[in-house]
Design an enzyme around this catalytic site. Structure first.
Site, short mmCIF file in Angstrom:
data_model
loop_
_atom_site.label_atom_id
_atom_site.label_comp_id
_atom_site.label_asym_id
_atom_site.label_seq_id
_atom_site.Cartn_x
_atom_site.Cartn_y
_atom_site.Cartn_z
N GLU A 1 -3.64 -30.78 -36.67
CA GLU A 1 -2.49 -29.98 -36.30
C GLU A 1 -2.95 -28.55 -36.03
O GLU A 1 -3.73 -27.99 -36.81
CB GLU A 1 -1.44 -29.94 -37.43
CG GLU A 1 -0.84 -31.28 -37.80
CD GLU A 1 0.13 -31.84 -36.77
OE1 GLU A 1 0.47 -31.09 -35.81
OE2 GLU A 1 0.53 -33.00 -36.89
N CYS B 1 -4.09 -38.43 -37.01
CA CYS B 1 -4.57 -39.48 -36.12
C CYS B 1 -5.98 -39.92 -36.49
O CYS B 1 -6.59 -39.41 -37.43
CB CYS B 1 -4.56 -38.99 -34.67
SG CYS B 1 -2.98 -38.29 -34.14
#
Length: 642
Positions: free
Chosen positions: A77, A2
């Site tokens: 992550e 992102c």
């Protein structure tokens, strides 16, 4: 994967301009084309672009806690999020999603800043805590994910995943940083915490930043560092290595989207592919990039591994006239960036994205297991330095370095002038100059009098000296590994991969840089990594049952491009125009006579100045990008409001 962005008014008064925050978020559309969202509260605005990987159906951001106490935007992550989730449930937390995002948010409410020490993964995130009136930023231990910030004169703190997001803000300082320019022409990148702009910074890897309402100066704090202090050789080290590497790979195979791996044909990427193939039933999706210049083409070795493990393998070849990427690289990197392997890395990400959304890479193996050739050369120089007392070594070898003729044409071991000069330096200075693009003496010729006056007595070696103070080991190999982990790894390798992978909305995971694996590898004695002239010795020994001998023990090539030939051939005219008719010539930063000398010596074949000329070419591309204001070339977002 992102992109995040935000604006925080540290005075605690007034609302954030919603149009400005949306524009900052929009500038990073490529990092998260699936979804976008913004959050507003008094004095704070947070933005997020999402590339959906885990819990695709939910996990949207910005994510607000149930009691509206805190809001999170997160890039990365967390591979142990399921374990942490269960730990938090046991402490009474209730979850509404299955995302790793919510684990960080709930973890903050329970552990506060201590949440970062519990996270295993790659991350950059921001948490606004309404009850504390505090903004908290964090970056992962090795610097896999980026985070830029600046404290503006207005009292606003702005941050983002990429520098281009901050540049949308009209009050962001735009003056170039002279020290950053000097660092760039030494290293080929701008090391943390500097950026190319004064008063704009990168948050260092393994650090957090906290700023509260009424506080004009953000507080940064280190929460992790790698230690070389306690080296020991465990029993069955080769078996342990494979087990730990396989675990690091295994926890990175979780995704709700197609997943694959880069396969260059080198030891590290081949090791990752081998572990993946042994962990999953279906064929691994692999991809490789080759060159139409044989000396730089490794695809035959990648093919060996692909055949052994029956991977679904893709190969693409870069032609010698593939120069269309120059302006694209300048756009995606934002700052000057002189690693020419960014070109094939861009192409391999482009190739991978055709079939997968997540790719595993072998980055980090050279730093952890002493794979760079410069490590062997450094140890050779250190051995000679140790034989001669400092009081005699510096004056004697400095004199020899001055009087001995230069011989760039000769094999490296016969270039006595360079060797004498290197031995005259101390340990840190010797290593720094071993791979500097321009030495301090050469920069004195390259830079204009105006730039040299702005630099004063600054020397880029101070970057290494600063990190040297924190090194806790006692052998020369571990020292240079540590220096690379603090400088070259985040500033070059990880920056290179992050920007061009995100240019294609591709998530890249780096199992070799799992921080637990990094800590374990640092505990291995230096002799296990570089043994009898064999680099990555213990890694190669451990992998012998898993990979072909020719892949493990062939000569290292690296992911390089044939710049020397390009600059004497198809790129020569483009290079000449860029250096003498472009923005460099008008910048008043450089001595054009010295640049002319570099260009003519290289073009004639007298010297190989390809690295120096590429650094200049990419600096020119940066200046061109700055003046062309290229931030508008992003697609429209799909946005929600939290």
């Amino acid at each position: 994967m992102c992109g995040i962005a935000g604006i925080f008014n540290t005075q605690g008064c007034g609302d954030v301009d919603p149009q400005l925050l949306r524009a900052m978020n929009q500038a990073q559309f490529h990092r998260g084309p699936d979804e976008g969202g913004v959050y507003f509260a008094p004095a704070i605005g947070l933005g997020h672009r999402r590339l959906s990987i885990i819990d695709v159906a939910s996990g949207q951001q910005p994510m607000v806690s149930a009691e509206q106490q805190a809001c999170l935007v997160f890039n990365g992550e967390i591979y142990n999020h399921q374990l942490l989730r269960q730990e938090l449930i046991n402490l009474g937390c209730r979850f509404t999603t299955h995302s790793d995002t919510e684990v960080i948010l709930q973890g903050w409410l329970v552990w506060g800043a201590g949440v970062v020490a519990k996270l295993r993964g790659m991350f950059a995130f921001a948490i606004w805590d309404q009850s504390r009136q505090q903004l908290f930023l964090a970056r992962d231990r090795l610097g896999i994910k980026p985070l830029y910030y600046s404290m503006l004169a207005s009292g606003e703190l702005v941050f983002g995943s990429e520098l281009k997001a901050l540049q949308v803000h009209p009050d962001l300082p735009s003056e170039l940083c002279p020290q950053a320019i000097s660092d760039y022409f030494s290293l080929g990148y701008i090391p943390e915490p500097k950026t190319i702009f004064n008063q704009v910074y990168k948050l260092r890897p393994g650090h957090t930043l906290t700023v509260s309402v009424g506080q004009n100066l953000p507080q940064t704090k280190q929460y992790w560092d790698v230690s070389f202090a306690h080296q020991r050789e465990p029993e069955q080290v080769a078996k342990l290595l494979v087990e730990k590497l396989k675990q690091a790979v295994d926890i990175r195979l979780v995704a709700e989207v197609p997943l694959g791996a880069f396969l260059s044909g080198g030891v590290d990427s081949s090791a990752v592919v081998a572990m993946m193939a042994e962990l999953q039933d279906e064929p691994v999706n692999t991809c490789a990039i080759g060159f139409d210049v044989a000396d730089f083409n490794e695809t035959e070795f990648a093919e060996m591994v692909a055949q052994r493990y029956q991977t679904a393998h893709q190969v693409s070849t870069i032609a010698a006239d593939d120069f269309s990427l120059l302006d694209k690289l300048a756009y995606f990197y934002d700052e000057p960036f002189a690693d020419s392997s960014a070109m094939p890395t861009y192409r391999v990400c482009e190739l991978a994205k055709k079939t997968v959304t997540v790719a595993l890479s072998g980055d980090g193996g050279d730093e952890l297991f002493a794979g760079y050739r410069r490590y062997q050369w450094h140890l050779h120089e250190e051995k000679i330095r140790s034989l001669v007392p400092d009081i005699a070594r510096k004056p004697v070898f400095s004199l020899l370095g001055k009087v001995y003729p230069k011989a760039d044409w000769a094999p490296k071991f016969l270039r006595a002038k360079t060797t004498f000069q290197a031995i005259a330096r101390d340990t840190i200075e010797g290593y720094f100059h071993n791979f500097s693009i321009f030495t301090e003496a050469q920069k004195a010729l390259l830079f204009s009098d105006e730039l040299k006056a702005m630099l004063g007595d600054y020397r880029s070696i101070s970057v290494f000296n600063e990190h040297y103070k924190n090194f806790d080991g006692d052998d020369p190999l571990s020292l240079v590994q540590y220096l690379d982990m603090k400088t070259y790894l985040p500033g070059d390798i990880l920056t290179k991969v992050d920007r061009v992978s995100m240019a294609h909305a591709l998530e890249v995971r780096v199992p070799i840089l799992d921080h637990e694996f990094v800590e374990w590898s640092a505990s291995l004695p230096a002799k296990t990594k570089l043994a009898n002239g064999v680099s990555k010795a213990i890694l190669k020994t451990a992998l012998e049952p898993h990979l072909p001998h020719d892949v493990l023990y062939r000569k290292k090539m690296g992911f390089a491009v044939p710049l020397c030939r390009w600059f004497r051939g198809p790129l020569n005219s483009k290079l000449k125009a860029a250096l003498f008719d472009g923005h460099i010539a008008q910048s008043h930063l450089f001595n054009l006579g010295y640049i002319q000398q570099l260009f003519e010596q290289h073009s004639s074949g007298l010297r190989d100045h390809s690295a120096a000329l590429w650094a200049l070419l990419m600096f020119e591309a940066f200046l061109k990008k700055q003046l062309s204001n290229a931030n508008n070339e992003i697609a429209e977002p799909v946005e929600s409001v939290a």
